[in-house]
Design an enzyme around this catalytic site. Sequence first.
Site, PDB file in Angstrom:
ATOM      1  N   SER A 132       0.850  -1.183   0.000  1.00  0.00           N
ATOM      2  CA  SER A 132       0.000   0.000   0.000  1.00  0.00           C
ATOM      3  C   SER A 132       0.888   1.236   0.000  1.00  0.00           C
ATOM      4  CB  SER A 132      -0.881   0.004   1.255  1.00  0.00           C
ATOM      5  OG  SER A 132      -1.513   1.245   1.449  1.00  0.00           O
ATOM      6  N   TYR A 145      -2.178  -0.219  10.896  1.00  0.00           N
ATOM      7  CA  TYR A 145      -2.112  -0.637   9.497  1.00  0.00           C
ATOM      8  C   TYR A 145      -0.803  -0.200   8.842  1.00  0.00           C
ATOM      9  CZ  TYR A 145      -3.463  -1.135   4.579  1.00  0.00           C
ATOM     10  OH  TYR A 145      -3.504  -1.484   3.254  1.00  0.00           O
TER      11      TYR A 145
END
Length: 244
Positions: A132, A145
């Site tokens: 990501s 995260y």
Amino acid sequence: MNGVRTAIVTGASAGIGAATARQLAAAGFRVIVGARRLDRLKAIADEIDGLALPLDVTDGDSVTAFCDQIPACHVLVNNAGGALGLEPIASADESHWRWMWEANVLGTLRMTKSLLPKLIASGDGHVVTVTSVAATDTYDNGAGYTSAKHAQSALHRTLRGEHLGQPIRFTEILPGLVETDFSVTRFGGDAERAAKVYEGLTPLTADDVAEVIVFAVTRPSHVNLDQIVLKPRAQYSPARVHRE
């Protein structure tokens, strides 16, 4: 290489994983898909004439059982993962953090470690890991995260040096905002809250990311695309987007 190449896609019951499985099959790969939601997984496998096998990357025994059924592997797409919660570190939910590290980091470790011998033995192996833009930046309330994605990225990039000179390639895909069920999962099924993440902009689609993955794995064997970052035009960083 001659013959049909086999691709493994984790987290393939929806979103980027499902789109990648479809596009790999369209590109001529034999695709084996793994995920926990077997009903969705089997529907996708039937659609692409592939094989669906149950897989929970947070469970070592599940990974072993899955990989033992793979006779040969040319491409591994580490797509399983995700986020839970959105809260500051001061009120962090450790169970959320533990799951995110298990799914994103240890899940990638387990799958890659298990299939590396078969990938190398294929003579032209390729590991694709979907991280990501959160693997290169941070944002408030997202440390569980972002820290997991930073670690997953470091794991993946280390493999490139450890296997230099062997017949295997490593590509990291770093998507920005992609409209899938990612945010629904993050917010515990709250679809209304999830929809607000994408309001006022045109996010990436799962197919956008899948197209890039297929492009990477269909380059000539001497070409290694180390990292590919893709974002919506309206996004600059994980925390900075332009909304109409």
